[in-house]
Design a protein around this motif. Structure first.
Motif, PDB file in Angstrom:
ATOM      1  N   ILE A  25      39.554  41.348  39.547  1.00  0.00           N
ATOM      2  CA  ILE A  25      40.287  41.991  38.436  1.00  0.00           C
ATOM      3  C   ILE A  25      39.342  42.787  37.547  1.00  0.00           C
ATOM      4  CG2 ILE A  25      41.677  41.545  36.393  1.00  0.00           C
ATOM      5  CD1 ILE A  25      42.812  39.103  37.803  1.00  0.00           C
ATOM      6  N   SER A  26      38.243  42.133  37.125  1.00  0.00           N
ATOM      7  CA  SER A  26      37.320  42.830  36.213  1.00  0.00           C
ATOM      8  C   SER A  26      36.649  44.015  36.898  1.00  0.00           C
ATOM      9  CB  SER A  26      36.254  41.858  35.696  1.00  0.00           C
ATOM     10  OG  SER A  26      35.504  41.317  36.784  1.00  0.00           O
ATOM     11  N   ILE A  27      36.317  43.841  38.171  1.00  0.00           N
ATOM     12  CA  ILE A  27      35.673  44.950  38.894  1.00  0.00           C
ATOM     13  C   ILE A  27      36.597  46.149  39.002  1.00  0.00           C
ATOM     14  CG2 ILE A  27      34.777  45.665  41.142  1.00  0.00           C
ATOM     15  CD1 ILE A  27      33.637  42.839  41.442  1.00  0.00           C
ATOM     16  N   ASP A  48      42.429  33.070  33.894  1.00  0.00           N
ATOM     17  CA  ASP A  48      41.522  33.095  32.745  1.00  0.00           C
ATOM     18  C   ASP A  48      40.686  34.389  32.828  1.00  0.00           C
ATOM     19  OD1 ASP A  48      39.733  32.747  30.736  1.00  0.00           O
ATOM     20  OD2 ASP A  48      39.179  30.690  31.293  1.00  0.00           O
ATOM     21  N   LYS A  49      41.029  35.387  31.939  1.00  0.00           N
ATOM     22  CA  LYS A  49      40.363  36.698  32.002  1.00  0.00           C
ATOM     23  C   LYS A  49      38.904  36.597  31.568  1.00  0.00           C
ATOM     24  CE  LYS A  49      44.536  39.397  31.065  1.00  0.00           C
ATOM     25  NZ  LYS A  49      45.166  40.380  30.159  1.00  0.00           N
ATOM     26  N   ILE A  50      38.638  35.661  30.652  1.00  0.00           N
ATOM     27  CA  ILE A  50      37.267  35.584  30.115  1.00  0.00           C
ATOM     28  C   ILE A  50      36.292  35.116  31.200  1.00  0.00           C
ATOM     29  CG2 ILE A  50      35.801  34.474  28.403  1.00  0.00           C
ATOM     30  CD1 ILE A  50      38.254  34.290  26.592  1.00  0.00           C
ATOM     31  N   ASP A  51      36.691  34.049  31.893  1.00  0.00           N
ATOM     32  CA  ASP A  51      35.798  33.493  32.912  1.00  0.00           C
ATOM     33  C   ASP A  51      36.109  34.006  34.314  1.00  0.00           C
ATOM     34  OD1 ASP A  51      34.455  31.919  31.031  1.00  0.00           O
ATOM     35  OD2 ASP A  51      36.045  30.407  31.090  1.00  0.00           O
ATOM     36  N   SER A  52      37.099  34.907  34.433  1.00  0.00           N
ATOM     37  CA  SER A  52      37.492  35.469  35.733  1.00  0.00           C
ATOM     38  C   SER A  52      37.845  34.355  36.725  1.00  0.00           C
ATOM     39  CB  SER A  52      36.377  36.359  36.301  1.00  0.00           C
ATOM     40  OG  SER A  52      36.096  37.437  35.439  1.00  0.00           O
ATOM     41  N   GLU A  53      38.720  33.473  36.307  1.00  0.00           N
ATOM     42  CA  GLU A  53      39.135  32.352  37.147  1.00  0.00           C
ATOM     43  C   GLU A  53      40.645  32.338  37.268  1.00  0.00           C
ATOM     44  OE1 GLU A  53      35.504  29.326  35.821  1.00  0.00           O
ATOM     45  OE2 GLU A  53      37.570  28.912  35.203  1.00  0.00           O
ATOM     46  N   ILE A  54      41.117  31.794  38.439  1.00  0.00           N
ATOM     47  CA  ILE A  54      42.558  31.673  38.659  1.00  0.00           C
ATOM     48  C   ILE A  54      42.855  30.257  39.127  1.00  0.00           C
ATOM     49  CG2 ILE A  54      42.960  34.113  39.138  1.00  0.00           C
ATOM     50  CD1 ILE A  54      42.816  33.502  42.079  1.00  0.00           C
ATOM     51  N   SER A  99      46.773  40.081  40.121  1.00  0.00           N
ATOM     52  CA  SER A  99      47.202  38.693  39.868  1.00  0.00           C
ATOM     53  C   SER A  99      48.242  38.263  40.893  1.00  0.00           C
ATOM     54  CB  SER A  99      47.758  38.573  38.453  1.00  0.00           C
ATOM     55  OG  SER A  99      46.760  38.850  37.493  1.00  0.00           O
ATOM     56  N   LYS A 100      49.145  39.154  41.182  1.00  0.00           N
ATOM     57  CA  LYS A 100      50.167  38.825  42.178  1.00  0.00           C
ATOM     58  C   LYS A 100      49.544  38.668  43.570  1.00  0.00           C
ATOM     59  CE  LYS A 100      54.027  41.005  39.744  1.00  0.00           C
ATOM     60  NZ  LYS A 100      55.050  42.064  39.807  1.00  0.00           N
ATOM     61  N   GLN A 101      48.610  39.560  43.858  1.00  0.00           N
ATOM     62  CA  GLN A 101      47.954  39.440  45.164  1.00  0.00           C
ATOM     63  C   GLN A 101      47.182  38.109  45.269  1.00  0.00           C
ATOM     64  OE1 GLN A 101      45.544  42.925  45.522  1.00  0.00           O
ATOM     65  NE2 GLN A 101      47.251  44.225  46.253  1.00  0.00           N
TER      66      GLN A 101
END
Length: 568
Positions: free
Chosen positions: A139-141, A113-119, A36-38
């Protein structure tokens, strides 16, 4: 109960799995924060580029920003300069206004958004406010890779744990089990057990010490057996009856002599002395020795089966602990001095008894001889009568002398030569022998003799015993009565019983009827020609056969003389 091997395997597996779960959770969260920081840093850099483009080339802003794959929103002083038309990210649609507002208020905004893998990232640069949103699977990968590699490592660790636990079980737990099993065998008295020595340093000394303990116990056990065999051999061969009694009065050891004298069944061990031998004098000696803790010696007369009177030199010796502080029990030694006592009584009573028994027939012979010499010989009738009386009295003297000789011979020979004899044949022969005497009094002899009753003894002596018992029964039974002769096998020996319906014997006289010259009915005994030695001879013959004789009688209801011969 779960075995230690399984318990250790469960514990280590549980600890490993939980540790991997905790590690995975930690890495999962750490990777999320790190990525997330990256991503925030990356979007900040892109927003800086957009700001520079908008500032330097505002006329080309649409052309340049259309190249970006992200959703971009750009405004200056509240006026929208650029807004992506595709709107691929749901986060951009939902939180764009909030992101612009927070960026203006706090200079920067970042959301994931962890569900949709969006920032979504928003940043305020002077008059410009920029919002950027994009989809990212990083993130999920990465998180999936983390759990995948943790699972792979866990799958590798579980077999490793199994082999480690198995090695511990083989090297440490199994040897301890072997030692435990060996100690159980040692505790149960199997001192020859040995355990194979281990190659593991930590358990090798335990195995060596266990084997050394087993050898020591085996040596001690062999020594104890040797000492016990010596003690038992010594006790069994002591001619005196010997008992070892604990402080509670329970018989611990009784030797063979005691069993031969008092307890043929051999069940004295484990019983109270007062129940096995209720003798008040010996019990008093034991109590005195317990109180004083000193040896006590006395001469005691003991009656066995209300028939056999025996004299014993009794010694009661206390057994003290090594330091003589605690009383452990008593040793009771009963030395049979019956023969010595009998010799003393014989010396005192023999002359008096014999002279008393001989006085009457000798006086009769002398008186009738003097009468004949004074002239009665000239009367034929008186001569025949007096000579017959002299003959009867001479026969009585001869019978008395013969009985005395038989009794003396039996007393001198403690052991009679024994051979296999048939008590059945002896009993039937004896009935035929005394049949004429019984017919004179119309007495019936009932035969209850079993077939094939075999014993070991002297045939003539046992025949003499039966003749004496049957003759006495006939003499003391009324006319037209009956006598029952029973001969049978009984457990460890044979039983002979002669039961009559005669005058009976009182309890006080039952102990004396086996004494020399003692008669229950003196007048009837003399009339029948008895010497008073028959039962005494019978008793001595039975004792020489290592047997027992007793009488069960009630005055007026008859008597039952019971003889027991033993196989050994």
């Amino acid at each position: 109960m779960i075995k230690f091997y399984n318990k250790l395997l469960i514990i280590l597996t549980t600890v490993t799995v939980v540790s991997f779960l905790i590690l995975g959770f930690f890495l999962h969260n750490s990777s999320y924060d790190l990525i997330s920081k990256q991503q925030q840093k990356l979007l900040k850099t892109e927003s800086q580029k957009i700001y520079n483009i908008a500032k330097k080339e505002p006329q080309k802003i649409n052309e340049i920003l259309d190249v970006f794959e992200q959703d971009i929103y750009l405004e200056k002083n509240g006026k929208v300069i650029y807004n992506s038309t595709e709107n691929n990210t749901k986060l951009f649609k939902k939180e764009k206004k909030k992101a612009i507002s927070d960026a203006k208020s706090f200079d920067e905004y970042f959301s994931v958004d962890k569900i949709d893998s969006e920032i979504l990232y928003a940043k305020k640069y002077n008059d410009y406010t920029i919002a950027i949103a994009k989809q990212t699977d990083a993130i999920s990968i990465i998180q999936k890779d983390i759990w995948k590699y943790l699972l792979l490592v866990l799958c590798f660790m579980l077999p490793l744990i199994y082999f480690v636990v198995r090695y511990i079980n083989t090297s440490y737990i199994h040897p301890i089990k072997e030692v435990t099993y060996a100690t159980k065998l040692l505790a149960s008295g199997k001192y020859r057990v040995r355990v194979p020595e281990s190659n593991v340093k930590e358990t090798k000394e335990l195995f060596i010490n266990t084997n050394e303990l087993a050898r020591t116990l085996d040596d001690l056990n062999n020594e104890q057996k040797l000492q016990r065999n010596r003690l038992e051999t010594t006790l069994e061969n002591i001619p005196s009856a010997t008992l070892m009694v604990d402080r509670d009065g329970v018989i611990v050891i009784a030797n063979k002599t005691y069993h031969d004298l008092f307890d043929r069944v051999g069940n004295a061990e484990g019983q109270l002395f007062k129940d096995v031998m209720p003798n008040a004098e010996i019990s008093q000696m034991m109590n005195e020795s317990l109180k004083l803790e000193e040896p006590v010696f006395e001469q005691v007369e003991i009656t066995i089966n209300n028939v056999h009177n025996k004299f014993f030199e009794v010694s009661v010796i206390p057994v003290l602990s090594r330091r003589k502080r605690n009383l452990l029990g008593l040793v009771v030694v009963m030395h049979d001095i019956t023969k010595l006592k009998k010799l003393e009584h014989m010396r005192k009573d023999f002359v008096a008894n014999v002279s008393h028994e001989l006085r009457t027939p000798i006086t009769s012979i002398k008186g009738f001889a003097e009468t004949l010499l004074d002239g009665a010989k000239n009367d034929p009738e008186s001569l025949d009568m007096f000579l017959n009386i002299i003959l009867e009295e001479s026969n009585r003297i001869q019978s008395l002398v013969q009985d005395l000789l038989d009794l003396s011979k039996i007393e001198q020979n403690d052991e009679i030569p024994k051979e296999q004899i048939s008590l059945t044949e002896i009993g039937e022969h004896t009935i035929n022998t005394v049949a004429n005497v019984a017919m004179k009094k119309d007495i019936e002899i009932i035969n209850k003799i079993d077939e094939n009753v075999i014993s070991f003894g002297d045939k003539d002596k046992i025949t003499q015993v039966l003749i004496n018992l049957l003759t006495n029964a006939i003499s003391y039974s009324p006319k037209s009565s009956h006598i029952v002769l029973t001969i049978k096998n009984d457990g460890d020996g044979q039983v002979i019983s002669v039961k009559d319906n005669g005058i009976g014997i009182s309890v006080d006289e039952q102990r004396r009827i086996f004494e020399r010259f003692y008669r229950v009915d003196k007048a009837r005994s003399r009339d029948s020609g008895g010497t008073g030695l028959g039962l005494s001879i019978t008793k001595h013959i039975i004792e020489a056969h290592n047997g027992q004789i007793k009488v069960e009688s009630e005055v007026g209801k008859g008597s039952d003389f019971i003889v027991k011969l033993f196989n050994k």
